[in-house]
Design an enzyme around this catalytic site. Structure first.
Site, PDB file in Angstrom:
ATOM      1  N   ASP A  21      15.389 106.095   1.680  1.00 40.57           N
ATOM      2  CA  ASP A  21      15.878 107.070   2.324  1.00 40.57           C
ATOM      3  C   ASP A  21      15.321 108.325   1.312  1.00 40.57           C
ATOM      4  O   ASP A  21      15.708 108.372   0.344  1.00 40.57           O
ATOM      5  CB  ASP A  21      17.402 106.869   2.035  1.00 40.57           C
ATOM      6  CG  ASP A  21      17.955 108.163   2.613  1.00 40.57           C
ATOM      7  OD1 ASP A  21      17.292 108.982   2.782  1.00 40.57           O
ATOM      8  OD2 ASP A  21      19.193 108.080   2.587  1.00 40.57           O
ATOM      9  N   ASP A  45      15.778 115.333   8.862  1.00 38.37           N
ATOM     10  CA  ASP A  45      16.324 116.747   9.063  1.00 38.37           C
ATOM     11  C   ASP A  45      17.945 116.840   8.968  1.00 38.37           C
ATOM     12  O   ASP A  45      18.572 117.262   7.912  1.00 38.37           O
ATOM     13  CB  ASP A  45      16.161 117.704  10.302  1.00 38.37           C
ATOM     14  CG  ASP A  45      16.194 119.144  10.295  1.00 38.37           C
ATOM     15  OD1 ASP A  45      16.367 119.691   9.012  1.00 38.37           O
ATOM     16  OD2 ASP A  45      15.970 119.906  11.175  1.00 38.37           O
ATOM     17  N   TYR A 138      10.024 113.131  17.708  1.00 32.55           N
ATOM     18  CA  TYR A 138       9.120 113.845  18.267  1.00 32.55           C
ATOM     19  C   TYR A 138       7.898 112.892  18.850  1.00 32.55           C
ATOM     20  O   TYR A 138       6.933 113.390  19.338  1.00 32.55           O
ATOM     21  CB  TYR A 138       8.419 114.748  17.267  1.00 32.55           C
ATOM     22  CG  TYR A 138       9.114 116.131  17.138  1.00 32.55           C
ATOM     23  CD1 TYR A 138      10.191 116.316  17.989  1.00 32.55           C
ATOM     24  CD2 TYR A 138       8.675 117.183  16.298  1.00 32.55           C
ATOM     25  CE1 TYR A 138      11.023 117.685  17.630  1.00 32.55           C
ATOM     26  CE2 TYR A 138       9.396 118.385  16.137  1.00 32.55           C
ATOM     27  CZ  TYR A 138      10.583 118.709  16.886  1.00 32.55           C
ATOM     28  OH  TYR A 138      11.242 119.918  16.698  1.00 32.55           O
TER      29      TYR A 138
HETATM   30  N1  AR6 Z   1      14.368 108.824   5.091  1.00 33.71           N
HETATM   31  C1  AR6 Z   1      12.999 108.443   5.533  1.00 33.71           C
HETATM   32  N2  AR6 Z   1      12.507 108.394   6.677  1.00 33.71           N
HETATM   33  C2  AR6 Z   1      13.451 108.515   7.698  1.00 33.71           C
HETATM   34  C3  AR6 Z   1      14.740 108.902   7.291  1.00 33.71           C
HETATM   35  C4  AR6 Z   1      15.289 109.150   6.273  1.00 33.71           C
HETATM   36  N3  AR6 Z   1      16.557 109.289   5.583  1.00 33.71           N
HETATM   37  N4  AR6 Z   1      15.429 109.206   8.701  1.00 33.71           N
HETATM   38  C5  AR6 Z   1      14.510 108.918   9.570  1.00 33.71           C
HETATM   39  N5  AR6 Z   1      13.243 108.740   8.817  1.00 33.71           N
HETATM   40  P1  AR6 Z   1      12.381 112.337  12.696  1.00 33.71           P
HETATM   41  P2  AR6 Z   1      10.362 114.268  13.706  1.00 33.71           P
HETATM   42  C6  AR6 Z   1      12.092 108.396   9.539  1.00 33.71           C
HETATM   43  O1  AR6 Z   1      12.981 112.062  13.760  1.00 33.71           O
HETATM   44  O2  AR6 Z   1       9.836 112.814  14.615  1.00 33.71           O
HETATM   45  C7  AR6 Z   1      15.033 116.461  14.068  1.00 33.71           C
HETATM   46  O3  AR6 Z   1      16.172 116.373  15.146  1.00 33.71           O
HETATM   47  C8  AR6 Z   1      11.954 107.890  10.905  1.00 33.71           C
HETATM   48  O4  AR6 Z   1      11.974 106.592  11.113  1.00 33.71           O
HETATM   49  O5  AR6 Z   1      13.326 112.760  11.599  1.00 33.71           O
HETATM   50  O6  AR6 Z   1       9.182 114.889  13.374  1.00 33.71           O
HETATM   51  C9  AR6 Z   1      14.431 117.886  13.672  1.00 33.71           C
HETATM   52  O7  AR6 Z   1      15.411 118.800  13.625  1.00 33.71           O
HETATM   53  C10 AR6 Z   1      10.519 108.432  11.484  1.00 33.71           C
HETATM   54  O8  AR6 Z   1       9.489 107.613  11.082  1.00 33.71           O
HETATM   55  O9  AR6 Z   1      11.458 113.560  12.782  1.00 33.71           O
HETATM   56  C11 AR6 Z   1      13.478 117.846  14.788  1.00 33.71           C
HETATM   57  O10 AR6 Z   1      14.015 118.488  16.032  1.00 33.71           O
HETATM   58  C12 AR6 Z   1      10.354 109.789  10.522  1.00 33.71           C
HETATM   59  O11 AR6 Z   1      11.333 109.768   9.387  1.00 33.71           O
HETATM   60  C13 AR6 Z   1      12.943 116.470  15.233  1.00 33.71           C
HETATM   61  O12 AR6 Z   1      13.995 115.661  14.713  1.00 33.71           O
HETATM   62  C14 AR6 Z   1      10.366 111.110  11.222  1.00 33.71           C
HETATM   63  O13 AR6 Z   1      11.506 111.196  12.302  1.00 33.71           O
HETATM   64  C15 AR6 Z   1      11.745 116.442  14.267  1.00 33.71           C
HETATM   65  O14 AR6 Z   1      11.347 114.763  14.839  1.00 33.71           O
END
Ligand code: AR6
Length: 190
Positions: A21, A45, A138
């Site tokens: 995490d 986020d 995304y």
């Molecule tokens: N630690 C590490 N990786 C994580 C965690 C964590 N705590 N939580 C999720 N992931 P995402 P995006 C992974 O959706 O695709 C938000 O609403 C997850 O499995 O967080 O860039 C923002 O406000 C995935 O592989 O980001 C934007 O609107 C990766 O982190 C939108 O989501 C990215 O997933 C951005 O979407």
């Protein structure tokens, strides 16, 4: 694959792959996969704002009001406090939405990594943890994102010797495995 599995490192140990995490990482900066509003969301986020507390949102609102009234553009990056997290700072960057991105979406994703590391260098930060930007909500496929992000990180590290460690933190073991299979780091530096 278990939680204790160790993944390979790259570029002479300057790039480390791990599961976990990202809000728990004790680094100079954790990178947030934000959106252009900088006002929070789901995924990483949401986790970062929950773990870091209201100081992060307050600084984001200030950045919106002063520097980015129309929102942070895709590929851009800004620095804030990390609030109550073990990290010192958060670098917020906005990845491309895969489904609605044009042919430049790989360049946009590369810019997220390059600009985030430029911000770290400007601020004198040596250790930076990244999530896999754009690969969650995304929709960027992890295999494609692995090639783009590893190339961008390698380019940035070669021109910025002050960055000691880039930690790539994956939430799911299968994502770390796909990353390792599809990364394009130069092998001679491993
Ligand atoms: N630690 C590490 N990786 C994580 C965690 C964590 N705590 N939580 C999720 N992931 P995402 P995006 C992974 O959706 O695709 C938000 O609403 C997850 O499995 O967080 O860039 C923002 O406000 C995935 O592989 O980001 C934007 O609107 C990766 O982190 C939108 O989501 C990215 O997933 C951005 O979407």
């Amino acid at each position: 694959m278990s939680e204790s599995t160790t993944f390979p490192s790259f570029l002479d140990g300057r790039v480390v792959v791990k599961m976990g995490d990202i809000t728990q990482e004790a680094v100079d900066a954790v990178v947030n996969a934000a959106n252009g509003t900088l006002l929070g969301g789901g995924g990483v986020d949401g986790a970062i704002h929950r773990a870091g507390g209201p100081a992060i949102l307050e600084e984001c609102r200030n950045i919106r009001a002063t520097r980015y009234p129309d929102g942070l553009p895709t590929g851009g990056a800004v620095l804030t406090t990390a609030g109550r997290m073990p990290a010192r700072h958060v670098i917020h960057t906005v990845g491309p939405v895969y489904g609605s991105g044009g042919p430049d979406k790989a360049e946009m994703l590369a810019q997220c990594y390059r600009n985030s590391l430029s911000i770290a260098v400007e601020a004198g930060l040596a250790t930076v943890a990244f999530p896999a930007i754009s690969t969650g909500i995304y929709g960027y496929p992890m295999d494609e994102a692995a090639a783009v992000s590893s190339q961008a990180i390698q380019d940035a590290l070669r021109s910025n010797p002050s960055v000691e460690e880039v930690r790539l933190v994956f939430f799911l073991p299968q994502d770390a495995e796909v990353f390792v299979r599809h990364q394009v780091f130069d092998a001679e530096d491993n």
